[in-house]
Scaffold this motif. Structure first.
Motif, PDB file in Angstrom:
ATOM      1  N   VAL A   1       5.264  -1.778  -4.591  1.00 16.21           N
ATOM      2  CA  VAL A   1       4.868  -0.364  -4.564  1.00 16.21           C
ATOM      3  C   VAL A   1       5.870   0.441  -3.753  1.00 16.21           C
TER       4      VAL A   1
ATOM      5  N   ASN B   1       4.856   5.413   2.469  1.00 12.14           N
ATOM      6  CA  ASN B   1       6.285   5.388   2.161  1.00 12.14           C
ATOM      7  C   ASN B   1       7.042   6.543   2.820  1.00 12.14           C
TER       8      ASN B   1
ATOM      9  N   MET C   1       8.855   9.090   0.436  1.00  8.42           N
ATOM     10  CA  MET C   1       7.997  10.075  -0.219  1.00  8.42           C
ATOM     11  C   MET C   1       7.599  11.157   0.775  1.00  8.42           C
TER      12      MET C   1
ATOM     13  N   PHE D   1      -3.086   0.717  -3.880  1.00  5.62           N
ATOM     14  CA  PHE D   1      -3.518  -0.058  -2.720  1.00  5.62           C
ATOM     15  C   PHE D   1      -3.685  -1.522  -3.122  1.00  5.62           C
TER      16      PHE D   1
HETATM   17  N1  SAM Z   1      -0.694  12.412  -4.081  1.00  2.90           N
HETATM   18  C1  SAM Z   1       0.643  12.685  -4.552  1.00  2.90           C
HETATM   19  C2  SAM Z   1       0.583  13.422  -5.866  1.00  2.90           C
HETATM   20  O1  SAM Z   1      -0.478  13.466  -6.460  1.00  2.90           O
HETATM   21  O2  SAM Z   1       1.599  13.975  -6.267  1.00  2.90           O
HETATM   22  C3  SAM Z   1       1.486  11.407  -4.653  1.00  2.90           C
HETATM   23  C4  SAM Z   1       1.004  10.346  -5.618  1.00  2.90           C
HETATM   24  S1  SAM Z   1       2.165   9.039  -5.870  1.00  2.90           S
HETATM   25  C5  SAM Z   1       1.926   8.661  -7.556  1.00  2.90           C
HETATM   26  C6  SAM Z   1       1.483   7.661  -5.078  1.00  2.90           C
HETATM   27  C7  SAM Z   1       1.737   7.598  -3.578  1.00  2.90           C
HETATM   28  O3  SAM Z   1       0.928   6.572  -3.016  1.00  2.90           O
HETATM   29  C8  SAM Z   1       3.157   7.252  -3.196  1.00  2.90           C
HETATM   30  O4  SAM Z   1       3.683   8.280  -2.398  1.00  2.90           O
HETATM   31  C9  SAM Z   1       3.024   5.944  -2.429  1.00  2.90           C
HETATM   32  O5  SAM Z   1       3.959   5.797  -1.393  1.00  2.90           O
HETATM   33  C10 SAM Z   1       1.621   6.052  -1.913  1.00  2.90           C
HETATM   34  N2  SAM Z   1       0.988   4.794  -1.502  1.00  2.90           N
HETATM   35  C11 SAM Z   1       0.998   3.621  -2.155  1.00  2.90           C
HETATM   36  N3  SAM Z   1       0.319   2.686  -1.481  1.00  2.90           N
HETATM   37  C12 SAM Z   1      -0.165   3.280  -0.361  1.00  2.90           C
HETATM   38  C13 SAM Z   1      -0.951   2.839   0.744  1.00  2.90           C
HETATM   39  N4  SAM Z   1      -1.393   1.596   0.826  1.00  2.90           N
HETATM   40  N5  SAM Z   1      -1.241   3.743   1.715  1.00  2.90           N
HETATM   41  C14 SAM Z   1      -0.801   5.009   1.646  1.00  2.90           C
HETATM   42  N6  SAM Z   1      -0.058   5.485   0.622  1.00  2.90           N
HETATM   43  C15 SAM Z   1       0.261   4.632  -0.360  1.00  2.90           C
END
Ligand code: SAM
Length: 260
Positions: free
Chosen positions: A17, A100, A103, A153
């Motif tokens: 991820v 991340n 991001m 997650f």
């Molecule tokens: N919420 C934003 C949007 O709708 O544009 C970003 C969505 S993006 C598709 C998914 C995000 O989830 C990424 O920035 C990634 O880093 C984050 N992410 C993935 N696993 C995570 C975790 N365990 N805890 C926090 N963030 C996480």
């Protein structure tokens, strides 16, 4: 299904991820547009309007928002905009959390250019794993949002339990996520599109086939609406009547929970 996919070892998921989002951070909007044919913009604004959050006139204190997996800040900035426009709320706080740093850095860059960067510290960015949220205290937030994040997650239930932990009693959990299309014919078309066309488009547009492949698979693996609703309930939330709302035939859905 006709459109099989590889399985990913759970231990490798977090690393995977991380890689996916680091590699798409800079052309993240492109990815979203490709993934949803541009519709994610409509879903997001519907999500924000439906939540209708903001400090009401006469309220005793501002709200504390937490946008998890906030990435580039679409939802966080949209919520602030809504609160200000509709309720003249310029006091509520916003924490944007994402696992991340790349991001999050993109979100911070965008924030510098926005009017909420008024020198106050009411918006802050935090590198956090949504499953644990070590830096966020119990019972400290009023609104927890997560959009297109929770399916990444490793332990979704842990993420939901944590959402419950950090919310104050009366707090709202709201999740926007890709879901399962309920109509079998539409679903067939949608699967054909996502398993064959999407990775190809990812390759052509972003030169990143693997990331798009992962995203498609993660959508397919995510629990169905009813099942996800049950998980939210299991975390302790009260589910208001008709616990979820399908968007675009269930391509996405909104789930709401209330911490009583
Ligand atoms: N919420 C934003 C949007 O709708 O544009 C970003 C969505 S993006 C598709 C998914 C995000 O989830 C990424 O920035 C990634 O880093 C984050 N992410 C993935 N696993 C995570 C975790 N365990 N805890 C926090 N963030 C996480």
């Amino acid at each position: 299904t006709h459109f099989g996919y590889k399985t990913v070892n759970k231990d490798d998921k977090e690393k995977l991820v991380k890689g996916v989002f680091s590699s798409v951070a800079s052309n993240y909007d492109v990815m979203n547009d490709v993934m949803s044919l541009g519709i994610h913009r409509i879903w997001k604004s519907h999500f924000i309007n439906r939540l209708d959050a903001g400090m009401r006139p006469g309220a005793s204190r501002p709200l504390d928002f937490l946008d998890v997996a906030g990435g580039t800040g679409d939802i966080a900035f949209g919520l602030l905009e809504h609160a200000e426009k509709k309720y003249n709320d310029r006091l509520s706080t916003m924490t944007v959390a994402d696992i991340n740093p790349d991001m999050l850095a993109e979100g911070e860059i965008r924030f510098q250019e926005l009017k909420w960067n008024d020198g106050s510290d009411r918006v802050n960015f935090l590198v956090q794993n949504g499953e644990t949220m070590d830096a966020i205290e119990d019972n400290s937030k009023d609104v927890y949002t997560i959009a297109f994040g929770i399916r990444n997650f490793t332990d979704i239930q842990a993420g939901l339990n944590t959402a419950y932990r950090v919310l104050r009693p009366g707090g709202i959990f709201a999740c926007l996520e890709f879901s399962q299309v309920d109509n079998p014919i539409l679903d067939y078309a949608y699967q054909a599109y996502s398993f064959s066309l999407l990775p190809l488009m990812g390759q052509l547009i972003a030169n990143d086939r693997e990331s798009y492949q992962y995203l498609v698979e993660s959508i397919r693996r995510f629990p169905k609406q009813e099942e996800f609703s049950n998980m939210i309930e299991k975390a302790g939330f009260y589910i208001p009547e008709k616990g979820y709302e399908n968007l675009t035939f269930g391509v996405s859905s909104i789930h709401i929970g209330v911490k009583l």
